[in-house]
Design a protein around this motif. Structure first.
Motif, mmCIF file in Angstrom:
data_model
loop_
_atom_site.group_PDB
_atom_site.id
_atom_site.type_symbol
_atom_site.label_atom_id
_atom_site.label_comp_id
_atom_site.label_asym_id
_atom_site.label_seq_id
_atom_site.Cartn_x
_atom_site.Cartn_y
_atom_site.Cartn_z
ATOM 1 N N ILE A 192 -2.276 30.602 -29.298
ATOM 2 C CA ILE A 192 -3.054 31.724 -28.980
ATOM 3 C C ILE A 192 -3.229 31.969 -27.620
ATOM 4 C CG2 ILE A 192 -5.134 33.198 -29.184
ATOM 5 C CD1 ILE A 192 -5.285 31.934 -31.927
ATOM 6 N N MET A 193 -3.870 30.738 -27.016
ATOM 7 C CA MET A 193 -4.219 30.784 -25.335
ATOM 8 C C MET A 193 -2.612 30.981 -24.671
ATOM 9 S SD MET A 193 -6.750 27.628 -24.795
ATOM 10 C CE MET A 193 -7.604 27.029 -26.140
ATOM 11 N N ARG A 194 -1.493 30.249 -25.105
ATOM 12 C CA ARG A 194 -0.357 30.446 -24.432
ATOM 13 C C ARG A 194 0.199 31.663 -24.386
ATOM 14 N NH1 ARG A 194 2.009 27.037 -27.873
ATOM 15 N NH2 ARG A 194 1.330 25.235 -26.497
ATOM 16 N N ASN A 195 -0.032 32.601 -25.405
ATOM 17 C CA ASN A 195 0.325 33.725 -25.464
ATOM 18 C C ASN A 195 -0.555 34.801 -24.733
ATOM 19 O OD1 ASN A 195 2.375 33.098 -27.502
ATOM 20 N ND2 ASN A 195 1.052 33.663 -29.374
ATOM 21 N N ASN A 207 1.889 36.503 -16.850
ATOM 22 C CA ASN A 207 3.095 35.738 -16.188
ATOM 23 C C ASN A 207 2.739 34.150 -15.977
ATOM 24 O OD1 ASN A 207 4.606 38.048 -16.333
ATOM 25 N ND2 ASN A 207 3.853 38.681 -14.584
ATOM 26 N N LEU A 208 1.809 33.637 -16.731
ATOM 27 C CA LEU A 208 1.446 32.306 -16.535
ATOM 28 C C LEU A 208 2.035 31.432 -17.707
ATOM 29 C CD1 LEU A 208 -2.185 32.683 -14.916
ATOM 30 C CD2 LEU A 208 0.176 32.281 -13.679
ATOM 31 N N SER A 209 1.780 30.174 -17.648
ATOM 32 C CA SER A 209 2.373 29.245 -18.547
ATOM 33 C C SER A 209 1.266 28.357 -19.325
ATOM 34 C CB SER A 209 3.778 29.071 -18.520
ATOM 35 O OG SER A 209 3.634 28.071 -17.598
ATOM 36 N N LEU A 227 -2.994 19.176 -16.794
ATOM 37 C CA LEU A 227 -1.763 19.579 -17.247
ATOM 38 C C LEU A 227 -1.491 21.233 -17.151
ATOM 39 C CD1 LEU A 227 -0.690 17.468 -20.231
ATOM 40 C CD2 LEU A 227 -0.016 17.167 -17.906
ATOM 41 N N ASN A 228 -2.849 21.695 -17.192
ATOM 42 C CA ASN A 228 -2.630 23.509 -17.269
ATOM 43 C C ASN A 228 -3.416 23.956 -15.993
ATOM 44 O OD1 ASN A 228 -1.565 23.186 -19.840
ATOM 45 N ND2 ASN A 228 -3.811 22.873 -20.526
ATOM 46 N N GLN A 229 -2.553 23.956 -15.007
ATOM 47 C CA GLN A 229 -3.011 24.295 -13.900
ATOM 48 C C GLN A 229 -3.116 25.790 -13.564
ATOM 49 O OE1 GLN A 229 -4.311 22.457 -11.110
ATOM 50 N NE2 GLN A 229 -4.323 20.849 -12.756
ATOM 51 N N ASP A 230 -2.370 26.641 -14.321
ATOM 52 C CA ASP A 230 -2.130 27.799 -14.474
ATOM 53 C C ASP A 230 -3.458 28.710 -14.948
ATOM 54 O OD1 ASP A 230 0.499 27.906 -13.467
ATOM 55 O OD2 ASP A 230 1.482 29.143 -14.924
ATOM 56 N N PHE A 231 -4.200 28.179 -15.415
ATOM 57 C CA PHE A 231 -5.742 28.581 -15.562
ATOM 58 C C PHE A 231 -6.380 28.869 -14.417
ATOM 59 C CE2 PHE A 231 -5.499 26.683 -19.953
ATOM 60 C CZ PHE A 231 -5.727 27.987 -20.659
ATOM 61 N N LYS A 232 -6.036 27.995 -13.315
ATOM 62 C CA LYS A 232 -6.655 28.153 -12.126
ATOM 63 C C LYS A 232 -6.206 29.623 -11.407
ATOM 64 C CE LYS A 232 -8.584 24.131 -13.225
ATOM 65 N NZ LYS A 232 -9.999 24.054 -13.736
ATOM 66 N N ALA A 235 -9.245 37.205 -20.600
ATOM 67 C CA ALA A 235 -8.476 36.252 -21.235
ATOM 68 C C ALA A 235 -9.117 35.474 -22.345
ATOM 69 C CB ALA A 235 -7.615 35.586 -20.242
ATOM 70 N N ARG A 236 -10.063 35.148 -21.976
ATOM 71 C CA ARG A 236 -11.174 34.298 -22.877
ATOM 72 C C ARG A 236 -11.633 35.226 -23.798
ATOM 73 N NH1 ARG A 236 -15.199 29.427 -21.307
ATOM 74 N NH2 ARG A 236 -15.917 28.943 -23.359
ATOM 75 N N LYS A 237 -12.198 36.480 -23.375
ATOM 76 C CA LYS A 237 -12.506 37.495 -24.585
ATOM 77 C C LYS A 237 -11.729 37.834 -25.588
ATOM 78 C CE LYS A 237 -14.583 42.195 -24.846
ATOM 79 N NZ LYS A 237 -15.115 43.274 -24.061
ATOM 80 N N LYS A 238 -10.428 37.938 -25.207
ATOM 81 C CA LYS A 238 -9.241 38.263 -25.957
ATOM 82 C C LYS A 238 -9.030 37.216 -27.108
ATOM 83 C CE LYS A 238 -4.844 40.251 -26.468
ATOM 84 N NZ LYS A 238 -3.536 40.706 -25.627
ATOM 85 N N TYR A 239 -9.201 35.749 -26.442
ATOM 86 C CA TYR A 239 -8.784 34.743 -26.988
ATOM 87 C C TYR A 239 -9.890 34.619 -28.338
ATOM 88 C CZ TYR A 239 -9.554 29.645 -28.356
ATOM 89 O OH TYR A 239 -9.507 28.585 -29.204
#
Length: 265
Positions: A154-157, A163-165, A219-224, A234-238
């Motif tokens: 879900i987070m990935r989507n 445009n982040l991964s 491993l998940n630098q794109d969060f930054k 994004a967190r609200k949608k999650y």
């Protein structure tokens, strides 16, 4: 990445053993690893010693276990347990398991429990470990199915909308065929793969906290890369998405796991 990973696990070291899942996983891994008395065993990413301590008890005084990890904090936890138990056959090394330097044909077993996805070059590491094994020795590793960790999917989507991964760490062991290929490419034979469902239901609060765990994973630098507003949205949608999965038992967290064995012949 190595320094970031070490810092990440240093921060988790004081609470890592509080997870019942970690303890149960370690016990199951040892069971599948076919450890015998008097063997010399190398464990990569030994962490707080959950696997290594049990293996040391099995190999006995005439056996030897060496645990390697990049996190000093995790090894400090393991060292305290070793001292409490008075074990003399378990040695800890602070270092990078991908580059650990031992003579060829040094070990009867090489273990790596739920840590393959943290390696920078898995194929190269497996080939290196192959050389360190004695002939007829076994490697035992574990990995996760592509179906595992549905909350992270879900987070990935959601991140893809920006445009982040999100690091897809179960891709390399996504299915039994990929697992088999990993070991075969490194030279192992008589490969065996055991599938286990280790999932469980999580509370809504626990599921919401998964966002923090993943966003702090090195491993998940794109969060930054998310702005404060983007991260909040994004967190609200999650949170909205995981509530759709809520059942009277909780939210199902799939953990389809593969236990792999390969022999050096």
């Amino acid at each position: 990445m190595t320094n970031n990973l070490a810092n990440y696990f240093n921060q988790r070291s004081n609470t890592y053993d509080q997870s019942e899942f970690h303890r149960k996983f370690a016990d199951l891994f040892v069971e599948y690893s076919q450890i015998k008395s008097d063997q010399k065993v190398l464990e990569i990413a030994t962490g707080t010693g959950l696997v290594a301590l049990e293996v040391a008890k099995i190999v006995g005084d005439r056996g030897e276990v060496i645990g390697v990890d990049i996190s000093a904090g995790m090894l400090n936890q393991a060292r305290a347990k070793i001292n409490n138990l008075g074990l003399k056959n378990l040695k800890l090394i602070l270092g990078d398991g991908e580059k650990i330097d031992f003579p060829e044909n040094s070990f009867d077993r090489i273990l790596c429990c739920s840590s393959l996805h943290y390696l920078t070059n898995i194929n190269q590491a497996l080939k290196h470990w192959f050389k360190l094994l004695n002939y007829n020795g076994l490697i035992s590793v574990s990995g996760f199915s592509s179906k595992a960790f549905n909350l992270e999917m879900i987070m990935r989507n959601i991140l893809q909308e920006y445009n982040l991964s999100l690091s897809y760490f179960n891709e390399v062991t996504a299915n039994p065929e990929k697992c088999y290929q990993l070991l075969e490419n490194a030279g192992f034979q008589e490969i065996k793969i055991k599938t286990e469902q280790l999932g469980s239901y999580m509370s809504l609060a626990e599921s919401e906290k998964m966002w923090d765990l993943m966003s702090n994973n090195p491993l998940n630098q794109d969060f930054k890369k998310l702005s404060l507003t983007e991260e909040q949205n994004a967190r609200k949608k999650y949170n909205q998405e995981i509530k759709k999965l809520l059942t009277p038992e909780g939210i199902w967290n799939d953990t389809t796991t593969f236990f792999l064995l390969g022999r050096k012949i």
